[in-house]
Design a protein around this motif. Structure first.
Motif, PDB file in Angstrom:
ATOM      1  N   GLY A  28       7.784  11.217 -40.786  1.00 55.98           N
ATOM      2  CA  GLY A  28       7.236  12.412 -40.559  1.00 55.98           C
ATOM      3  C   GLY A  28       7.846  13.012 -39.247  1.00 55.98           C
ATOM      4  N   ILE A  29       8.751  12.154 -38.468  1.00 58.95           N
ATOM      5  CA  ILE A  29       9.254  12.576 -37.134  1.00 58.95           C
ATOM      6  C   ILE A  29      10.534  13.336 -37.550  1.00 58.95           C
ATOM      7  CG2 ILE A  29      10.875  10.688 -36.696  1.00 58.95           C
ATOM      8  CD1 ILE A  29       8.579  12.178 -33.940  1.00 58.95           C
ATOM      9  N   ILE A  30      10.965  13.253 -38.796  1.00 59.07           N
ATOM     10  CA  ILE A  30      12.646  13.871 -38.995  1.00 59.07           C
ATOM     11  C   ILE A  30      12.447  15.464 -39.002  1.00 59.07           C
ATOM     12  CG2 ILE A  30      14.420  14.312 -40.830  1.00 59.07           C
ATOM     13  CD1 ILE A  30      13.792  11.536 -41.725  1.00 59.07           C
ATOM     14  N   PRO A  31      11.445  16.001 -39.308  1.00 54.79           N
ATOM     15  CA  PRO A  31      11.243  17.574 -39.198  1.00 54.79           C
ATOM     16  C   PRO A  31      11.234  17.874 -37.816  1.00 54.79           C
ATOM     17  CG  PRO A  31       9.958  16.902 -41.107  1.00 54.79           C
ATOM     18  CD  PRO A  31      10.488  15.683 -40.583  1.00 54.79           C
ATOM     19  N   LEU A  32      10.340  17.257 -36.746  1.00 49.59           N
ATOM     20  CA  LEU A  32      10.275  17.464 -35.505  1.00 49.59           C
ATOM     21  C   LEU A  32      11.689  17.242 -34.804  1.00 49.59           C
ATOM     22  CD1 LEU A  32       7.125  15.395 -34.506  1.00 49.59           C
ATOM     23  CD2 LEU A  32       7.404  18.005 -35.600  1.00 49.59           C
ATOM     24  N   MET A  33      12.612  16.200 -35.267  1.00 54.57           N
ATOM     25  CA  MET A  33      13.930  16.174 -34.493  1.00 54.57           C
ATOM     26  C   MET A  33      14.871  17.206 -35.005  1.00 54.57           C
ATOM     27  SD  MET A  33      14.152  12.040 -35.195  1.00 54.57           S
ATOM     28  CE  MET A  33      16.098  12.022 -34.694  1.00 54.57           C
ATOM     29  N   MET A  34      14.515  17.805 -36.247  1.00 51.16           N
ATOM     30  CA  MET A  34      15.342  18.943 -36.543  1.00 51.16           C
ATOM     31  C   MET A  34      15.016  19.923 -36.010  1.00 51.16           C
ATOM     32  SD  MET A  34      15.664  20.385 -40.615  1.00 51.16           S
ATOM     33  CE  MET A  34      13.879  20.947 -40.442  1.00 51.16           C
ATOM     34  N   TRP A  35      13.905  20.189 -35.676  1.00 53.90           N
ATOM     35  CA  TRP A  35      13.473  21.625 -35.077  1.00 53.90           C
ATOM     36  C   TRP A  35      14.017  21.321 -33.625  1.00 53.90           C
ATOM     37  CZ3 TRP A  35      12.910  26.215 -35.556  1.00 53.90           C
ATOM     38  CH2 TRP A  35      12.621  26.885 -34.630  1.00 53.90           C
ATOM     39  N   CYS A  36      14.024  20.238 -32.964  1.00 55.11           N
ATOM     40  CA  CYS A  36      14.335  20.069 -31.593  1.00 55.11           C
ATOM     41  C   CYS A  36      16.202  20.714 -31.421  1.00 55.11           C
ATOM     42  CB  CYS A  36      14.460  18.863 -31.178  1.00 55.11           C
ATOM     43  SG  CYS A  36      12.797  18.166 -30.735  1.00 55.11           S
ATOM     44  N   ALA A  37      16.774  20.376 -32.591  1.00 51.66           N
ATOM     45  CA  ALA A  37      18.286  20.573 -32.644  1.00 51.66           C
ATOM     46  C   ALA A  37      18.152  22.372 -33.151  1.00 51.66           C
ATOM     47  CB  ALA A  37      18.957  20.134 -33.697  1.00 51.66           C
ATOM     48  N   LEU A  38      17.039  22.829 -33.844  1.00 53.48           N
ATOM     49  CA  LEU A  38      17.107  24.201 -34.182  1.00 53.48           C
ATOM     50  C   LEU A  38      16.708  25.304 -32.995  1.00 53.48           C
ATOM     51  CD1 LEU A  38      15.961  24.060 -37.734  1.00 53.48           C
ATOM     52  CD2 LEU A  38      18.462  23.993 -37.114  1.00 53.48           C
ATOM     53  N   GLY A  39      15.573  24.716 -32.522  1.00 52.31           N
ATOM     54  CA  GLY A  39      15.041  25.459 -31.570  1.00 52.31           C
ATOM     55  C   GLY A  39      16.088  26.142 -30.227  1.00 52.31           C
ATOM     56  N   ARG A  40      16.036  27.262 -29.972  1.00 57.67           N
ATOM     57  CA  ARG A  40      16.711  27.811 -28.995  1.00 57.67           C
ATOM     58  C   ARG A  40      15.966  28.416 -27.760  1.00 57.67           C
ATOM     59  NH1 ARG A  40      19.769  25.102 -30.864  1.00 57.67           N
ATOM     60  NH2 ARG A  40      21.585  25.684 -31.999  1.00 57.67           N
ATOM     61  N   THR A  41      14.917  29.074 -27.896  1.00 55.10           N
ATOM     62  CA  THR A  41      14.208  29.590 -26.714  1.00 55.10           C
ATOM     63  C   THR A  41      12.872  28.750 -26.541  1.00 55.10           C
ATOM     64  OG1 THR A  41      12.994  31.028 -28.137  1.00 55.10           O
ATOM     65  CG2 THR A  41      14.668  31.788 -27.198  1.00 55.10           C
ATOM     66  N   VAL A  94      13.733  29.763 -37.217  1.00 52.10           N
ATOM     67  CA  VAL A  94      15.210  30.013 -37.351  1.00 52.10           C
ATOM     68  C   VAL A  94      15.173  31.739 -37.209  1.00 52.10           C
ATOM     69  CG1 VAL A  94      17.471  29.924 -38.243  1.00 52.10           C
ATOM     70  CG2 VAL A  94      15.832  27.913 -37.964  1.00 52.10           C
ATOM     71  N   LEU A  95      14.723  32.234 -38.417  1.00 53.04           N
ATOM     72  CA  LEU A  95      14.682  33.631 -38.423  1.00 53.04           C
ATOM     73  C   LEU A  95      14.246  34.334 -37.471  1.00 53.04           C
ATOM     74  CD1 LEU A  95      13.711  33.671 -42.189  1.00 53.04           C
ATOM     75  CD2 LEU A  95      16.167  33.954 -41.530  1.00 53.04           C
ATOM     76  N   VAL A  96      13.162  33.836 -37.003  1.00 59.27           N
ATOM     77  CA  VAL A  96      12.415  34.545 -35.680  1.00 59.27           C
ATOM     78  C   VAL A  96      13.554  34.461 -34.595  1.00 59.27           C
ATOM     79  CG1 VAL A  96      10.962  34.612 -33.727  1.00 59.27           C
ATOM     80  CG2 VAL A  96      10.159  34.277 -36.385  1.00 59.27           C
ATOM     81  N   GLN A  97      14.179  33.397 -34.088  1.00 56.95           N
ATOM     82  CA  GLN A  97      15.076  33.513 -33.014  1.00 56.95           C
ATOM     83  C   GLN A  97      16.469  33.911 -33.142  1.00 56.95           C
ATOM     84  OE1 GLN A  97      14.637  29.605 -31.563  1.00 56.95           O
ATOM     85  NE2 GLN A  97      16.066  28.718 -33.117  1.00 56.95           N
ATOM     86  N   ARG A  98      16.881  33.881 -34.344  1.00 56.64           N
ATOM     87  CA  ARG A  98      18.461  34.244 -34.627  1.00 56.64           C
ATOM     88  C   ARG A  98      18.529  35.179 -35.672  1.00 56.64           C
ATOM     89  NH1 ARG A  98      22.060  29.948 -33.166  1.00 56.64           N
ATOM     90  NH2 ARG A  98      23.163  30.576 -34.972  1.00 56.64           N
ATOM     91  N   GLY A  99      17.490  35.436 -36.519  1.00 56.96           N
ATOM     92  CA  GLY A  99      17.610  36.520 -37.471  1.00 56.96           C
ATOM     93  C   GLY A  99      18.469  36.104 -38.612  1.00 56.96           C
ATOM     94  N   GLU A 100      18.883  34.793 -38.856  1.00 57.05           N
ATOM     95  CA  GLU A 100      19.376  34.336 -39.992  1.00 57.05           C
ATOM     96  C   GLU A 100      19.205  32.734 -39.871  1.00 57.05           C
ATOM     97  OE1 GLU A 100      22.632  32.292 -37.929  1.00 57.05           O
ATOM     98  OE2 GLU A 100      22.512  32.532 -40.179  1.00 57.05           O
TER      99      GLU A 100
END
Length: 231
Positions: A28-41, A94-100
């Motif tokens: 369950g923690i894996i998607p959270l860790m992934m978003w920590c890497a993906l999130g930019r703002t 990802v699409l909201v903050q980067r557009g792709e």
């Protein structure tokens, strides 16, 4: 520090949910860790992170509180369905903050693969006849003493296993039936031997049904046998 504080809060929240809920996989923690890497703002990171945290709580907490019903995810769904919904949420972020989202496609696919692989392992265990969990039958009501017997399994691949216990105490039958009812068990068709049967279901997409067969031995003793009827 403040710019990255949402990452720390997200991971701490996820670890608390996984660590404090019984029978919850740390997948369950894996998607959270992934978003920590993906999130930019900060705003997108925190917003999507809260959605993911709520999603994790939904898939972990109700089942560990031994609730049942069509809105309670099963353990198998906590892998494949949780993975699918988490990937959708992350992809939207990802699409909201980067557009792709092409750059991060391998990471999203990896989560899906792990989720479906984990679900497959659990389903294989059900097919091979693993014994059911306590399923709210045990530890049982405090007014009764429950002594568990041996696990009973059929022969051959796909044969189901059942657990059995004998409950003793004043008004054992009445107390045990009230206990099971309080955890979502409802009356079902009787068995071919005439024993009373109570069942409960859970699952958002795929239904999992657990049944308990009850047989009164005397006014102060009852035998209960439970198994996974559908998974």
């Amino acid at each position: 520090m403040g710019e990255h504080s949402w990452r720390a809060g997200l991971l701490v929240g996820g670890l608390l949910i996984c660590g404090l809920t019984r029978d919850t996989s740390f997948f369950g923690i894996i998607p959270l860790m992934m978003w920590c890497a993906l999130g930019r703002t900060w705003w997108t990171g925190a917003g999507v992170g809260l959605v993911l945290l709520g999603l994790l709580a939904w898939f972990a907490v109700p089942r560990n509180l031994q609730w049942s019903g069509p809105w309670v995810p099963t353990r198998v769904e906590s892998f494949w369905l949780y993975a699918v919904l988490s990937v959708v949420v992350c992809l939207i972020g990802v699409l909201v903050q980067r557009g792709e989202g092409v750059t991060w496609t391998p990471w999203l696919l990896a989560v899906l693969v792990m989720g479906f692989a984990g679900a497959g392992v659990l389903k294989l265990g059900d097919y091979e006849g693993n014994a059911p969990h306590d399923e709210s039958v045990l530890p049982g009501p405090s007014a009764l003493q429950l002594n568990e017997g041996d696990v009973q399994c059929g022969s051959g691949h796909g044969a189901k296993c059942a657990r059995e216990a004998e409950a003793t105490g004043e008004r054992a039958g009445e107390v045990m039936r009230a206990h099971l009812t309080s955890y979502g068990y409802t009356s079902a068709s009787t068995t071919w031997t005439g024993n009373e049967r109570l069942c409960r279901t859970s699952g958002l997409v795929s239904v999992r049904e657990v049944c308990a067969e009850l047989k009164d031995l005397s006014a102060t003793s009852l035998r209960v046998r439970w198994y996974v009827n559908r998974a």
